[in-house]
Structure formats: C-alpha cells, structure tokens
Design a protein around this motif. Sequence first.
Motif, PDB file in Angstrom:
ATOM      1  N   THR A  85      18.098  48.400  39.177  1.00  0.00           N
ATOM      2  CA  THR A  85      16.748  47.944  38.916  1.00  0.00           C
ATOM      3  C   THR A  85      16.279  48.735  37.709  1.00  0.00           C
ATOM      4  O   THR A  85      15.030  48.815  37.213  1.00  0.00           O
ATOM      5  N   ASP A  87      15.662  50.115  34.036  1.00  0.00           N
ATOM      6  CA  ASP A  87      15.542  49.402  32.778  1.00  0.00           C
ATOM      7  C   ASP A  87      16.198  50.250  31.624  1.00  0.00           C
ATOM      8  O   ASP A  87      16.861  49.915  30.822  1.00  0.00           O
ATOM      9  N   TYR A  88      15.946  51.608  31.957  1.00  0.00           N
ATOM     10  CA  TYR A  88      16.589  52.521  30.874  1.00  0.00           C
ATOM     11  C   TYR A  88      17.253  53.844  31.492  1.00  0.00           C
ATOM     12  O   TYR A  88      16.501  54.495  32.779  1.00  0.00           O
ATOM     13  N   LYS A 125      21.256  44.845  31.315  1.00  0.00           N
ATOM     14  CA  LYS A 125      20.072  45.122  30.923  1.00  0.00           C
ATOM     15  C   LYS A 125      19.411  46.659  31.175  1.00  0.00           C
ATOM     16  O   LYS A 125      18.353  46.814  30.816  1.00  0.00           O
ATOM     17  N   CYS A 126      20.379  47.507  32.016  1.00  0.00           N
ATOM     18  CA  CYS A 126      19.903  48.527  32.134  1.00  0.00           C
ATOM     19  C   CYS A 126      20.565  49.526  30.921  1.00  0.00           C
ATOM     20  O   CYS A 126      21.947  49.471  30.715  1.00  0.00           O
ATOM     21  N   ALA A 154       9.800  47.970  30.091  1.00  0.00           N
ATOM     22  CA  ALA A 154      10.373  48.767  31.267  1.00  0.00           C
ATOM     23  C   ALA A 154       9.586  48.789  32.249  1.00  0.00           C
ATOM     24  O   ALA A 154       8.159  48.820  32.054  1.00  0.00           O
ATOM     25  N   LYS A 155       9.992  48.858  33.574  1.00  0.00           N
ATOM     26  CA  LYS A 155       9.298  49.134  34.893  1.00  0.00           C
ATOM     27  C   LYS A 155       9.768  50.406  35.389  1.00  0.00           C
ATOM     28  O   LYS A 155       8.797  51.179  35.934  1.00  0.00           O
ATOM     29  N   CYS A 157      12.481  53.826  34.640  1.00  0.00           N
ATOM     30  CA  CYS A 157      13.686  54.600  33.794  1.00  0.00           C
ATOM     31  C   CYS A 157      14.103  55.894  34.553  1.00  0.00           C
ATOM     32  O   CYS A 157      13.424  56.581  35.463  1.00  0.00           O
ATOM     33  N   GLU A 189       8.351  55.706  36.933  1.00  0.00           N
ATOM     34  CA  GLU A 189       8.202  54.167  36.958  1.00  0.00           C
ATOM     35  C   GLU A 189       6.577  53.934  36.848  1.00  0.00           C
ATOM     36  O   GLU A 189       5.541  54.699  37.200  1.00  0.00           O
TER      37      GLU A 189
END
Length: 352
Positions: A85, A87-88, A125-126, A154-155, A157, A189
């Motif tokens: 989950t 994003d970055y 997508k990460c 992002a939600k 990181c 987050e």
Amino acid sequence: MNIKITGTGSYIPKVITANADFDNHEFFNLDGTGFPQDNKTTIAKFKAITGIEERRYLEENLNTSDMAVIAAQQALETSNTDPETLDYIIVAHNYGDVQHQSVQSDTVPSMATRVKYHLRIKNPKCVGYDVLFGCPGWIEGMIQAQAFIKAGMAKKCLVIGAEALSRVVDKHDRDSMIFSDGAGAVVVEETEQEGGILAHESGTYAFNEANYIYFGKSNRTEAPEDLRYIKMNGRKIYEFALMHVPGAMKTCLENSGKDIKDLKKIFIHQANEKMDEAIIKRFFKLHKQEVPDKIMPMTIQELGNSSVATVPTLYDLVVKNKIADQHLEKGDVVMFASVGAGMNVNAIVYQY
C-alpha cells in the motif's frame, strides 16, 4: 487531513568502537603534517568538544541498504502497514552501498529500489527514489512526503535515512572519530488524527559554503592520490550552523502557529554535542527564553554521528522509551532540525 508518523524503526549496528580504539592511529593535519600532541591528548580534546565516547560501525557482511531494510521493516510493523500500500519509498543517504574494504560507491540501482526489492513489494505504483541532501536528508525526505500527500499524489510513504560513514572515512584524519553508521525509518501518512506535520523550513547555502563538507584525499601524504574520503571544515561548519540553524528553527516554529513554550522536544541532528547545545541555546535566546531541561535528547555519546540516520533513530528510541528520562505524550509539540553538506539546513514542527 493531517499528515502523521504512524510507525518508526531503526537499526543500530552491533560493532562498538570506543575512543580508546583510536589510540594507535596515525593522525595528520590536512597539509600532511603531524600533530604536536600525542593521541591520548587528541582523543581527550575530541571527547570534550563532540561529547562522543563511542560509535557504531556496520558489520562487515552488511551494507547501507541492508540497514535501511531492517529499519523499514520495523516501521512497517509498528504502523501495521501492508508494504503493497506504500505510494513512495524515499531513502536519504550520501554514499550509497560501499562494501567492506572497498573504495567504490554503488548507487545503481538506487537505495530505494534495493529496499523495495528486499521488502518484496510487487506494486509498480510504489515509487522508490533517493535523496542526496547531506545530513538533513531524512528531514527533507519527510518534507517531500508531506508535499506528495498534500498534493493528492500519495496517501502513505516510507521515509528512511541510512548511512555507513565508516566505509568512507580517512583513518588518518581525526575527524574520522566523529562518524558512525546506522539507519532510521518512519511511515508517514494521511490521517484523521489530530496533529502531525505543522510547518517546515528548508534552505541551501551554496554561494560560499558549498565545499565545507567534501570528498578529498587522505591527510597522509603517502596515501594513493586517486582515493577520496569524507572531509570537512569543522570551524566553518560550526560557525555556519550557529548563524543559520536557530533562525530556520524560529521561522519554522512561527509558521506552525505554536509558541516556544509549547515545544516539548527538539530532535536535532547528532553532529557535535557542543555545537548542538550552542544551537539550542541561541534558538531559545531568540525567544528570550532559557533552555528547558531535557528538551534535547542526545545519542551522540554512544552512537556518534550517523548523518541522515541520527534524527529518525533518535525519534524512534524516544517513541519506544529507550532513552532514560525521555518520553513523549500524545499532543506534544516537537521539532526536527538538521544541518549538513550542501550546506543545507531544515526543520519541521510536528505534533505527536
């Protein structure tokens, strides 16, 4: 929407190197001349200035990216985060992976890509990338993570600071005694909880200051000319830090809307004990206040200066009640602050 740290982790290497272990080193000045005093005197002066009694060096079979992975796993676990989950993944470092007894820095693929690989994340997508920002790199990574979340990009990181400075020090330079290894990580987050990141401040001073920290040849003139090591102009850095860091901290606090009396802890880069104390004293003087007791947790005495890892490691240890007489309560206002190669300065005001 608030942006908060929901999990923390760190890796403190197992190899302990005490000041006495440097007694048999041959130290030289930058121009290759020897010191007039013996090593015991040099080491005693070093301890009086920096506060460092011992430091941690990375085990021979590990590398910077390995430490980053271990710290990341802890942060993911404490935040109950599914790695898929994310994003970055943002990894702050300066020298990449340098194998034991090697002189070559390895940064391809990036440290973030290596962390993602070892975490076995399949989600393309990460996105993983590295931040090269000197010792303030982890804080800058936090600022970037906040920007991604605020922008709706992002939600959640993962922000890591990891460095193995023992692999790039010149053993003939007394400044080598400052440096150490380690890693710290957080999950940050979007959340409905109160608090989180309230304000940030960041800057790069390069007009005259770019080369205060640099890569240079050994202080020992007989050493191979083509080898380079981390070098610094300690006096210039000290003066720069006292001139610019307190002001950046003051601006950051003002932008947060919080009062100096609201501040419970300052997690400052563990660079030099005397320098950190002077920065904090000047910061409170700008507010016409005395420095409160126990506001500045310190690990430099035992852990040394691990660059980008010092602030997240320090925060992790305090959050987990692993430093005597240092703890946080829900709602406490704290500050993260750092200074380092670039010359870069930054700060974050954060409500726990």
